[in-house]
Every structure is written in C-alpha cells, then in structure tokens.
Design a protein around this motif. Structure first.
Motif, PDB file in Angstrom:
ATOM      1  N   VAL A 214       7.006  12.692  -8.000  1.00 58.06           N
ATOM      2  CA  VAL A 214       8.055  11.683  -8.148  1.00 58.06           C
ATOM      3  C   VAL A 214       7.963  10.990  -9.499  1.00 58.06           C
ATOM      4  N   MET A 215       6.766  10.969 -10.094  1.00 61.69           N
ATOM      5  CA  MET A 215       6.572  10.301 -11.376  1.00 61.69           C
ATOM      6  C   MET A 215       7.177  11.083 -12.542  1.00 61.69           C
ATOM      7  N   GLU A 216       7.697  12.281 -12.270  1.00 61.94           N
ATOM      8  CA  GLU A 216       8.383  13.036 -13.313  1.00 61.94           C
ATOM      9  C   GLU A 216       9.739  12.425 -13.635  1.00 61.94           C
ATOM     10  N   ASP A 217      10.256  11.630 -12.724  1.00 65.51           N
ATOM     11  CA  ASP A 217      11.527  10.937 -12.951  1.00 65.51           C
ATOM     12  C   ASP A 217      11.275   9.778 -13.917  1.00 65.51           C
ATOM     13  N   PRO A 218      11.949   9.759 -15.083  1.00 64.70           N
ATOM     14  CA  PRO A 218      11.716   8.686 -16.059  1.00 64.70           C
ATOM     15  C   PRO A 218      12.047   7.297 -15.511  1.00 64.70           C
ATOM     16  N   ASN A 219      13.024   7.229 -14.620  1.00 64.79           N
ATOM     17  CA  ASN A 219      13.360   5.934 -14.015  1.00 64.79           C
ATOM     18  C   ASN A 219      12.226   5.425 -13.132  1.00 64.79           C
ATOM     19  N   ILE A 220      11.592   6.333 -12.392  1.00 63.31           N
ATOM     20  CA  ILE A 220      10.471   5.953 -11.531  1.00 63.31           C
ATOM     21  C   ILE A 220       9.281   5.527 -12.385  1.00 63.31           C
ATOM     22  N   ARG A 221       9.058   6.242 -13.493  1.00 63.29           N
ATOM     23  CA  ARG A 221       7.951   5.858 -14.385  1.00 63.29           C
ATOM     24  C   ARG A 221       8.176   4.466 -14.948  1.00 63.29           C
ATOM     25  N   ALA A 222       9.413   4.177 -15.337  1.00 65.98           N
ATOM     26  CA  ALA A 222       9.735   2.855 -15.875  1.00 65.98           C
ATOM     27  C   ALA A 222       9.538   1.783 -14.808  1.00 65.98           C
ATOM     28  N   PHE A 223       9.958   2.092 -13.573  1.00 67.22           N
ATOM     29  CA  PHE A 223       9.781   1.146 -12.470  1.00 67.22           C
ATOM     30  C   PHE A 223       8.303   0.900 -12.211  1.00 67.22           C
ATOM     31  N   SER A 224       7.515   1.968 -12.199  1.00 69.54           N
ATOM     32  CA  SER A 224       6.086   1.855 -11.929  1.00 69.54           C
ATOM     33  C   SER A 224       5.385   0.982 -12.964  1.00 69.54           C
ATOM     34  N   ALA A 225       5.829   1.097 -14.208  1.00 75.88           N
ATOM     35  CA  ALA A 225       5.182   0.355 -15.288  1.00 75.88           C
ATOM     36  C   ALA A 225       5.468  -1.142 -15.231  1.00 75.88           C
ATOM     37  N   MET A 226       6.558  -1.520 -14.583  1.00 72.95           N
ATOM     38  CA  MET A 226       6.923  -2.942 -14.626  1.00 72.95           C
ATOM     39  C   MET A 226       7.352  -3.506 -13.273  1.00 72.95           C
ATOM     40  N   TYR A 227       6.969  -2.845 -12.169  1.00 73.20           N
ATOM     41  CA  TYR A 227       7.473  -3.316 -10.869  1.00 73.20           C
ATOM     42  C   TYR A 227       6.976  -4.712 -10.520  1.00 73.20           C
ATOM     43  N   LYS A 228       5.842  -5.115 -11.078  1.00 73.68           N
ATOM     44  CA  LYS A 228       5.335  -6.455 -10.795  1.00 73.68           C
ATOM     45  C   LYS A 228       6.155  -7.543 -11.496  1.00 73.68           C
TER      46      LYS A 228
ATOM     47  N   LEU B 182      20.089   4.201  -7.227  1.00 78.40           N
ATOM     48  CA  LEU B 182      19.821   5.273  -6.272  1.00 78.40           C
ATOM     49  C   LEU B 182      18.397   5.800  -6.345  1.00 78.40           C
ATOM     50  N   PHE B 183      17.804   5.826  -7.545  1.00 83.58           N
ATOM     51  CA  PHE B 183      16.454   6.376  -7.663  1.00 83.58           C
ATOM     52  C   PHE B 183      15.431   5.571  -6.858  1.00 83.58           C
ATOM     53  N   ALA B 184      15.760   4.312  -6.538  1.00 86.49           N
ATOM     54  CA  ALA B 184      14.836   3.467  -5.783  1.00 86.49           C
ATOM     55  C   ALA B 184      14.592   4.010  -4.381  1.00 86.49           C
ATOM     56  N   ASP B 185      15.522   4.818  -3.860  1.00 81.48           N
ATOM     57  CA  ASP B 185      15.355   5.390  -2.519  1.00 81.48           C
ATOM     58  C   ASP B 185      14.160   6.334  -2.454  1.00 81.48           C
ATOM     59  N   LYS B 186      13.719   6.833  -3.604  1.00 80.03           N
ATOM     60  CA  LYS B 186      12.582   7.757  -3.621  1.00 80.03           C
ATOM     61  C   LYS B 186      11.261   7.048  -3.334  1.00 80.03           C
ATOM     62  N   ILE B 187      11.217   5.754  -3.568  1.00 83.72           N
ATOM     63  CA  ILE B 187       9.949   5.036  -3.435  1.00 83.72           C
ATOM     64  C   ILE B 187      10.024   3.861  -2.463  1.00 83.72           C
ATOM     65  N   LEU B 188      11.241   3.509  -2.029  1.00 82.75           N
ATOM     66  CA  LEU B 188      11.400   2.412  -1.071  1.00 82.75           C
ATOM     67  C   LEU B 188      12.247   2.892   0.101  1.00 82.75           C
ATOM     68  N   SER B 189      11.620   2.978   1.259  1.00 86.92           N
ATOM     69  CA  SER B 189      12.355   3.376   2.456  1.00 86.92           C
ATOM     70  C   SER B 189      13.231   2.220   2.914  1.00 86.92           C
ATOM     71  N   SER B 190      14.086   2.493   3.883  1.00 90.00           N
ATOM     72  CA  SER B 190      14.928   1.438   4.442  1.00 90.00           C
ATOM     73  C   SER B 190      14.068   0.339   5.061  1.00 90.00           C
TER      74      SER B 190
ATOM     75  N   PHE C  67       0.835  -1.214   0.000  1.00 85.74           N
ATOM     76  CA  PHE C  67       0.000   0.000   0.000  1.00 85.74           C
ATOM     77  C   PHE C  67       0.866   1.259   0.000  1.00 85.74           C
ATOM     78  N   VAL C  68       1.878   1.269   0.855  1.00 86.16           N
ATOM     79  CA  VAL C  68       2.760   2.438   0.944  1.00 86.16           C
ATOM     80  C   VAL C  68       3.526   2.634  -0.359  1.00 86.16           C
ATOM     81  N   MET C  69       4.022   1.545  -0.922  1.00 84.95           N
ATOM     82  CA  MET C  69       4.788   1.645  -2.158  1.00 84.95           C
ATOM     83  C   MET C  69       3.919   2.199  -3.295  1.00 84.95           C
ATOM     84  N   ASN C  70       2.678   1.720  -3.397  1.00 84.78           N
ATOM     85  CA  ASN C  70       1.781   2.218  -4.440  1.00 84.78           C
ATOM     86  C   ASN C  70       1.424   3.682  -4.221  1.00 84.78           C
TER      87      ASN C  70
END
Length: 242
Positions: free
Chosen positions: A33-47, A124-132, A23-26
């Motif tokens: 944060v979705m302006e980052d192209p890396n985050i958009r790519a991750f969001s599209a295929m994280y499953k 490194l961009f993963a730190d924006k959407i996944l906490s420790s 829930f938190v990750m979604n």
C-alpha cells in the motif's frame, strides 16, 4: 459513588477504542500500500491531521480521568495528596476548554463535508488505510463518549469563561500554524477544502471564521447541557434534603 465507576468505564472504552484503532491504522501503513504516493504522504504527516490531534487529546483526557478516579477510590478513606486534585482539575479543564468543542467540530464538519462532497475532506485513497469502522471511531463514536463524561462528571458552570476560551483559541491557532506550515513546507493542504478556499483568497478567512464560531458555539453548548443535567440533579438533592 456509582458515577465514578461509570466514568472509569467510559475512560477504559475510550483508551481501548483509540488504542486499537491506532494500532490497526499503523499496521496498514506497511507493505504494498505504501507504493501509493498519496499513502506515503499521509503516512509522513498523519499526526498533523486535526482528527488525530483530537484522538490523542481524547486519550490524554481519558488517561488523566482513569488515573485520578482510580486514585480517588484508593484514597477514599485517606487524605488525598494535593497533586491528585491538580490532576483532576487539569482533566476537567482540558475537557471543557478544548476536547468537548473540538470533538463536536470534528464530527459535524467531517460528516457535513463528507456527505456533500467527500473529496473535500476524505479522498478516496483513504479507504485503503481507514475502514468504515475506523472512520466512525474517529468521527462518530467520540461524540457519545464525551457526552458520557458530561453526564457522569459532576460539574458546574464557571463564573468566567476567559481561561477556557483562551486555551481553545491558543489550541486552534497552534493547529492553523501547523496546517499552514505543512502547506509552505510541502505545498499541499492536508484537507483539500482548505486548498480550494485558499485559491479563492476570499473564502479562506470566511471558513476559518466559521470554524471559530462553531467552536465557540459548541463550547457554550456544554454549559447549557450542564445546567440541564447537573442543575436538575442538584435541585433534586436539595429538595430531598429539605
């Protein structure tokens, strides 16, 4: 009887932990944060990430376990329906054949590469959407939870491992297909280490082989632990009866 309540506690913690983390990750995959192209790519295929596959598999096994244990208590003074035994056996089979080895693979491979060079596995961009905390839930806490299951689920070593190993092999080839399909479709490797290895050609099959060896090793490790935990307990019960 106490073991069944301990198992149910473990299943409840597993579902609550992964459910809240998902829930938190979604919720973080929204807004600026979705302006980052890396985050958009991750969001599209994280499953498609193997860690996420393992998370969903863990939730599936916990759901089957919690349901079957609850119904076992409900039917404790009645005749069990046949489908309840099938549910219980399915949970035990999936846990032994796939979940146990993949959880240990996810944890050991991730943290080994992370501490060697995190860019190989966790940009490194993963730190924006996944906490420790979220990171440890996905890659650390899962290990004691499956060990908890082994300790409180009565089990014995199977006479043949053919079915389990076949299931594990099919599962891994299915994931390799998804990973390679993603590369063909989008031109990127979800885990950078595979991109580096693929460019060298020679290292890629070596890494896949090493992963296969790790999985088989972890699979058999559970039966070594099973002999220690349940072999000893059953011997004590026999001694007490005698």
């Amino acid at each position: 009887m106490a073991a069944i309540y301990m198992r149910m506690l473990g299943y409840t913690v597993t579902l609550a932990m992964h459910g809240c983390n998902l829930f938190v990750m979604n919720s973080l995959l929204q807004g600026p944060v979705m302006e980052d192209p890396n985050i958009r790519a991750f969001s599209a295929m994280y499953k498609r990430f193997f860690t996420v596959w393992t998370m969903f598999l863990h939730m599936f096994v916990a759901s089957l376990g919690l349901t079957s244990d609850y119904l076992t208590l409900k039917y404790s003074n009645k005749k069990e329906p046949k489908w309840l035994g099938l549910m219980r056996n399915t949970k035990n089979r999936v846990f032994a054949a796939v979940l146990w080895p993949t959880v240990f693979l996810v944890s050991t491979l991730f943290w080994s590469l992370y501490h060697y060079d995190r860019s190989l596995i966790y940009p490194l961009f993963a730190d924006k959407i996944l906490s420790s905390t979220a990171n440890h839930i996905l890659h650390t806490v899962v290990v004691p939870l499956v060990v908890w299951e082994l300790v409180f689920q009565p089990r014995s070593v199977p006479k043949s491992h053919a079915v389990n190993v076949t299931m594990l092999t099919v599962y891994m080839f299915a994931y390799l297909f998804v990973m390679y399909y993603t590369y063909v479709e989008q031109g990127i490797w979800m885990y950078p280490v595979f991109g580096i290895a693929y460019d060298t050609r020679f290292c890629f099959p070596l890494i896949i082989t090493a992963i296969g060896i790790m999985l088989i090793t972890y699979y058999h490790m559970q039966w070594f632990l099973t002999r220690i935990v349940w072999g000893t307990r059953r011997q004590k019960l026999k001694n007490n009866k005698s």
